[in-house]
Write a protein that holds these residues in place. Structure first.
Motif, mmCIF file in Angstrom:
data_model
loop_
_atom_site.group_PDB
_atom_site.id
_atom_site.type_symbol
_atom_site.label_atom_id
_atom_site.label_comp_id
_atom_site.label_asym_id
_atom_site.label_seq_id
_atom_site.Cartn_x
_atom_site.Cartn_y
_atom_site.Cartn_z
ATOM 1 N N ASP A 217 0.827 -1.207 0.000
ATOM 2 C CA ASP A 217 0.000 0.000 0.000
ATOM 3 C C ASP A 217 0.859 1.254 0.000
ATOM 4 O OD1 ASP A 217 1.038 -0.081 2.524
ATOM 5 O OD2 ASP A 217 -0.887 -0.128 3.570
ATOM 6 N N SER A 219 2.396 4.480 -1.369
ATOM 7 C CA SER A 219 2.206 5.480 -2.411
ATOM 8 C C SER A 219 3.478 6.303 -2.533
ATOM 9 C CB SER A 219 1.012 6.383 -2.086
ATOM 10 O OG SER A 219 1.233 7.077 -0.874
ATOM 11 N N PRO A 234 0.740 -2.318 -6.700
ATOM 12 C CA PRO A 234 0.010 -2.581 -5.454
ATOM 13 C C PRO A 234 -0.568 -3.991 -5.387
ATOM 14 C CG PRO A 234 -0.515 -0.396 -6.254
ATOM 15 C CD PRO A 234 0.297 -1.050 -7.336
ATOM 16 N N TYR A 251 5.350 3.332 -9.477
ATOM 17 C CA TYR A 251 5.401 2.125 -8.661
ATOM 18 C C TYR A 251 6.773 2.019 -7.979
ATOM 19 C CZ TYR A 251 1.326 0.554 -11.384
ATOM 20 O OH TYR A 251 0.099 0.449 -11.980
#
Length: 279
Positions: A217, A219, A234, A251
């Motif tokens: 999770d 970011s 994710p 990512y």
């Protein structure tokens, strides 16, 4: 000129790459398997940045209109010169009217055809490497013609190389990436303790691996990427950027392939197996 009687599945001209423009979103491009292409150019005593023909999976049929010297490398694609078998990493003289043909793919995915002094496609942003829309086309088509310099007298210092082939290697050596620290023990076990299958989504931009690992999770801001950057989505999907890959991504960049491993991966196709090794 070199006439393409048949172009093959995906045949391009590539040199060592297009540098200095990543800040404008322009990929490096260039040969996918730099180790094989370098050996081909070395045999022909070309400059390291001499342009070669990169041949993917199915090779072309080519007619030479002027005398020159050639060498083949990379994937094992059965090839004949005027219907006589020729092999990788040897220097061959060709004369006007000679026909080079490719047949069955035996091992690997991408072959390289080097020519004395390199192919002379137009330079765009300092490189001859195909990459649309930077270049007019992204691959060669039937009946295209490619320029080269005629050479009728060349005495190579080495007529052949005995090469330790990368084609059978399956281990991808990697360094820690900028976001390596987000990986838990379970991530690390999943990443380094098993083999992965090359997914059908693989090309000069990126390779995807079929089996996911654990998701995350995390970011992050869009950040710089390189050929060989391994991104973790994710959902746990692994995406490995290649020579035409985007210059930034959002990512986590968990590991980075070595230059040798980029070449190893460039010779893999759908269904092949690979594994990671941290160095």
């Amino acid at each position: 000129m070199l006439r393409l009687l048949k172009a093959g599945f995906f045949t391009t001209i590539q040199d060592d790459g297009r540098f200095g423009f990543r800040h404008k979103g322009v990929p490096v491009s260039g040969v996918m398997d730099a180790l094989s292409a370098t050996k081909v150019n070395m045999l022909l005593e070309n400059r390291p940045d001499a342009a070669t023909m990169e041949i993917t999976m199915t090779g072309p049929t080519l007619e030479f209109e002027e005398d020159t010297y050639i060498s083949l490398g990379g994937a094992e694609l059965t090839a004949t010169l005027n219907n006589e078998p020729i092999t990788n990493y040897k220097v061959y003289k060709v004369v006007s009217g000679d026909i080079l043909s490719y047949g069955k793919l035996e091992q690997g995915l991408r072959g390289y055809l080097g020519i004395k002094n390199g192919f002379k496609t137009p330079k765009v942003l300092g490189s001859r490497s195909f990459y649309a829309p930077i270049t007019e086309v992204n691959c060669l088509k039937d009946r295209n013609a490619i320029s080269y310099e005629a050479c009728g007298n060349f005495e190579p210092k080495l007529e052949a190389l005995k090469v330790d082939s990368l084609l059978s290697q399956t281990i991808l050596e990697v360094h820690k990436g900028p976001e390596y620290g987000i990986l838990t023990d379970r991530h690390l076990e999943a990443l380094f303790a098993k083999e992965f299958t090359i997914a059908k989504e693989n090309n000069r931009m990126a390779y995807q691996l079929k089996q996911p690992i654990l998701g995350h999770d995390r970011s992050m801001l869009t950040s710089a990427t390189l050929p060989g950057t391994v991104q973790l989505t994710p959902a746990g999907k692994l995406i490995i950027l290649m020579k035409d890959g985007q210059t930034t991504g959002g990512y986590p960049r968990i590991v980075q392939l070595s230059e040798k491993s980029v070449a190893v991966l460039a010779q893999k196709k759908f269904g092949d197996l690979v594994s990671f090794k941290l160095i």
